[in-house]
Enzyme design. Structure first.
Site, PDB file in Angstrom:
ATOM      1  N   TYR A 101       0.838  -1.202   0.000  1.00 46.82           N
ATOM      2  CA  TYR A 101       0.000   0.000   0.000  1.00 46.82           C
ATOM      3  C   TYR A 101       0.875   1.254   0.000  1.00 46.82           C
ATOM      4  CZ  TYR A 101      -2.964   3.819   1.440  1.00 46.82           C
ATOM      5  OH  TYR A 101      -3.601   5.025   1.472  1.00 46.82           O
ATOM      6  N   GLU A 189      -3.278   7.668  -4.235  1.00 48.12           N
ATOM      7  CA  GLU A 189      -3.087   6.368  -3.583  1.00 48.12           C
ATOM      8  C   GLU A 189      -2.877   5.272  -4.616  1.00 48.12           C
ATOM      9  OE1 GLU A 189      -5.769   5.051  -0.033  1.00 48.12           O
ATOM     10  OE2 GLU A 189      -6.525   4.047  -1.812  1.00 48.12           O
TER      11      GLU A 189
END
Ligand code: GDP
Ligand code: MN
Length: 379
Positions: A101, A189
């Site tokens: 992530y 992101e």
């Protein structure tokens, strides 16, 4: 403002962040064409502006044309969290070895862009934050200096074992930071950033939100917008000088000042009601603004009663009262309206409203909240 994965990936590609090749499709035929162009395994991905598409069945791996047709048929038109899928992308499938992530977000606590990295890639980061917060590495980026390449390398050495992977990931992160700053993002992101079986690091997913306050610097963003009906209302209200956010409660709120508007919603909650919206009409007694504001409240089918809460500072309450009376003369309001005026010339303002049949007055916020909740019950 949110944009779709494919739009975010187009920006990524512009900044040389590696992404899979993909085609944007709206019909099953287009998906079949795209499959034929790849000639191998693909992933069909729903393009909707919510997270967790994978879990909802909006992302399907297809290693044959039949499966691609099946995936396209089920995904196009599918409902994901209340949104209908109109567009999909067909990507060349990646053989995943590991998922990481990576996120950049504006953080009010550190007053900076916050870098977040976690080895727990591919799952919703909100979930990780709840269950294993220690698994998210957080680094505030000094706004004067920006993200330095060694910072990027250091952070990935904590979640990757191979120096070659670290170098690629760090290079991607430096570019992602550039996207964040140059495109005025509030969020950028990559979840997951993957290492494939050939040791190549790729952004498998892309989520980019633009800072609404920077929209004036990017006239080209308007064309990227895919607003829901509620968001369209909010944008239109904004153009009329109102700050409106629709919620799903029963008490319509009209307030001057954002802080007071928040406090009003708290007060309604405190006494057991549910606010239907946030609405800041700003500091003016302009009847036209009140009419516009009332239109949003009356068009909301959930609204049963309205609370108008005005604090007179520079705007005098008697002016506001005159504006309200003028506005209500021009409208056909069928629901109970409670008004609380406070501050400069409140007494004169209340005097003016005394004889109005439609309006219920209150002296304090607590009284106003109780009265409007009671009125909503009797509708
Ligand atoms: P999200 O569910 O909306 O976050 O969509 P993502 O694009 O992040 O995809 C969800 C998950 O699907 C990923 O974490 C992967 O595990 C899987 N996935 C997506 N694309 C591929 C691919 O090309 N190959 C493989 N093997 N899995 C994929
Ligand atoms: Mn994802």
């Amino acid at each position: 403002m949110k944009i779709h994965e494919y739009q975010a990936k187009e920006i990524f590609a512009e900044y040389q962040i590696p992404v899979q090749t993909f085609f944007v499709c709206k019909t099953v035929d287009e998906v079949v064409n795209a499959f034929d162009k790849f000639g191998g395994p693909v992933v069909v991905k729903a393009q909707v502006l919510v997270g967790g598409r994978g879990k909802a069945g909006g992302i399907k791996f297809c290693d044959s044309k039949e499966k691609a047709i099946e995936a396209a048929t089920s995904i196009i038109g599918m409902d994901i969290k209340g949104l209908t899928v109109e567009t999909v992308i067909v990507c060349s499938a990646v053989d995943i070895a590991d998922e990481i992530y990576v996120g950049l977000i504006t953080d009010r606590n550190t007053k900076s862009v916050l870098l977040m990295v976690s080895a727990e890639g591919g799952v919703e980061i909100e979930e990780v934050a709840k269950t294993n917060p220690e698994k998210i590495i957080k680094i505030p980026i000094d706004p004067q200096i920006g993200l330095l390449p060694h910072q990027a390398r250091n952070v990935f050495f904590k979640v990757m074992k191979n120096g070659n992977h670290v170098r690629q990931a760090a290079d991607i992160l430096v570019k992602l930071y550039k996207v964040f700053i140059e495109k005025d993002c509030s969020l950028a992101e990559i979840n997951p950033l993957v290492i494939d079986k050939n040791d190549k690091v790729i952004a498998l997913d892309a989520k980019v939100n633009f800072d609404d306050n920077a929209m004036f610097r990017h006239p080209d963003y308007e064309a990227l917008a895919d607003y829901t009906d509620d968001e369209k209302l909010e944008v239109e209200a904004n153009e009329r000088g109102l700050s409106y956010v629709k919620l799903d409660g029963e008490i319509g709120c009209m307030v001057n000042g954002a802080g007071l508007a928040m406090a009003t919603m708290d007060m309604i909650n405190l006494y057991g009601g549910t606010p239907a919206n946030f609405l800041d009409i700003g500091g003016s007694s302009n009847p036209q603004k009140v009419i516009h504001a009332m239109e949003y409240l009356m068009n909301d089918k959930n609204v049963k009663a309205v609370l108008i809460n005005i604090f007179g500072g520079i705007t005098r309450c008697d002016d506001v009262a005159r504006g309200l009376l003028e506005a209500f003369k021009q409208m056909d309001v069928k629901m109970p309206v409670v008004i609380r005026l406070s501050g400069t010339n409140a007494k004169e303002g209340k005097e003016l409203l005394k004889n109005s049949k439609e309006l219920i007055t209150a002296d304090t916020m607590a009284e106003a909240a109780k009265k409007v909740i009671e009125a909503a019950k009797n509708v």
